[in-house]
Design an enzyme around this catalytic site. Structure first.
Site, PDB file in Angstrom:
ATOM      1  N   HIS A  41       2.299   7.151   5.909  1.00  0.00           N
ATOM      2  CA  HIS A  41       2.718   7.051   4.517  1.00  0.00           C
ATOM      3  C   HIS A  41       2.852   8.463   3.943  1.00  0.00           C
ATOM      4  O   HIS A  41       2.124   9.379   4.343  1.00  0.00           O
ATOM      5  CB  HIS A  41       1.695   6.274   3.678  1.00  0.00           C
ATOM      6  CG  HIS A  41       1.786   4.791   3.802  1.00  0.00           C
ATOM      7  ND1 HIS A  41       0.681   3.976   3.825  1.00  0.00           N
ATOM      8  CD2 HIS A  41       2.859   3.953   3.902  1.00  0.00           C
ATOM      9  CE1 HIS A  41       1.053   2.707   3.928  1.00  0.00           C
ATOM     10  NE2 HIS A  41       2.373   2.674   3.986  1.00  0.00           N
ATOM     11  N   CYS A  62      -5.258   6.182  -0.759  1.00  0.00           N
ATOM     12  CA  CYS A  62      -5.001   4.835  -0.257  1.00  0.00           C
ATOM     13  C   CYS A  62      -5.908   3.812  -0.925  1.00  0.00           C
ATOM     14  O   CYS A  62      -5.502   2.671  -1.173  1.00  0.00           O
ATOM     15  CB  CYS A  62      -5.227   4.776   1.249  1.00  0.00           C
ATOM     16  SG  CYS A  62      -4.168   5.840   2.238  1.00  0.00           S
TER      17      CYS A  62
END
Length: 282
Positions: free
Chosen positions: A171, A265
């Site tokens: 990501h 996250c």
């Protein structure tokens, strides 16, 4: 109902059901399970660190069917009382988006429809970052470029594509951390050549981290004003942050990095586009 105007609001998902049931990134190993007690202590310390830095922390339960729910940033892009539901590329996480949407709408956020989007489009919240007036959008691992037009239309911002090429940094928020409107932590080794050129031209003062530094998850951090809440802070990175007027706030989350996730996250920003602050002192 949660007040959406609260300064720097974040959502954390309870770690009760966090476990490694599958392996969808290089960090995960089903043979290396987190300790529930240590995970709980780290999660509570993270919440305290965010509050201490000036954040407003909301918490919500997780679901036993979705063991990665402790990483809610990936479930939505949220700003200005509205949100865009993520479209997960991996079925192991697919149901998290619906649960996120239920929590957000139940607490006063309005969902942005994705009718008309390309059916092949995937978009995960960990691939979307605000830098100045732009949105940086990762693709190539979990999200696709087909989602970028919809993302731009949803929030009325230019979208800068960044192609990810290292599966360890799957990501965008694992290789970019905007600090203010001029500076960012960056690990260019996670991007292709064109994206490196584009981003290093876009960020006036990048703090380029090494591969060894990036492996500590130091880039996957949360910035609240001049506080940078980090799971680890390599000495060189800390010295430069302090020279720029930032304060590293270190709170380890070793149990959660077993799942391939860092502090950002674990921390859904409930007003992403309000995160920008003027550059701090030179």
């Amino acid at each position: 109902m949660i007040p959406q105007a609260a300064a720097r609001p974040f959502l954390l998902r309870d770690p009760e059901h966090f476990r490694i049931e599958f392996e969808i990134n290089p960090w995960m190993a089903t043979g290396s399970q987190p300790s529930p007690d240590l995970a709980r202590a780290e999660w509570e310390a993270l919440g305290a660190a965010l509050r201490g830095a000036g954040g407003v922390v909301h918490t919500a339960p997780s679901d036993p069917d979705w063991p990665d729910m402790v990483f809610p940033t990936d479930t939505a892009v949220v700003s200005g009382g509205r949100f865009l539901r993520s479209r997960f590329s991996r079925p192991e996480r697919g149901g998290e988006a619906q649960l996120a949407a239920e929590w957000l709408t139940g607490n006063g956020w309005q969902e942005i429809p994705t009718a008309g989007w390309d059916e092949a489009a995937s978009l995960e919240g960990g691939d979307v970052l605000a830098f100045g007036e732009r949105l940086l959008a990762g693709h190539g691992m979990r999200s696709t470029v087909q989602a970028h037009a919809g993302l731009a239309a949803a929030f009325g911002r230019e979208v800068v594509p960044v192609r990810l090429v290292d599966p360890r940094f799957y990501h965008l928020d694992m290789s970019v951390c905007p600090l203010d409107d001029r500076r960012a932590l960056v690990f260019p080794g996670a991007w292709d050549a064109e994206s490196r050129r584009r981003l290093l031209e876009l960020v006036p003062e990048p703090l380029v981290v090494t591969e060894q530094e990036a492996m500590t998850f130091c880039v996957n951090s949360v910035v609240i004003g001049t506080s940078v809440v980090m799971s680890a802070c390599p000495a060189r990175i800390g010295r430069q942050l302090e020279a720029w007027g930032f304060e590293p706030v270190v709170t380890p989350i070793d149990q959660f990095t077993k799942g391939g996730g860092g502090i950002r996250c674990m921390t859904l920003d409930l007003d992403l586009l309000a995160q920008g602050v003027p550059a701090v002192r030179q």
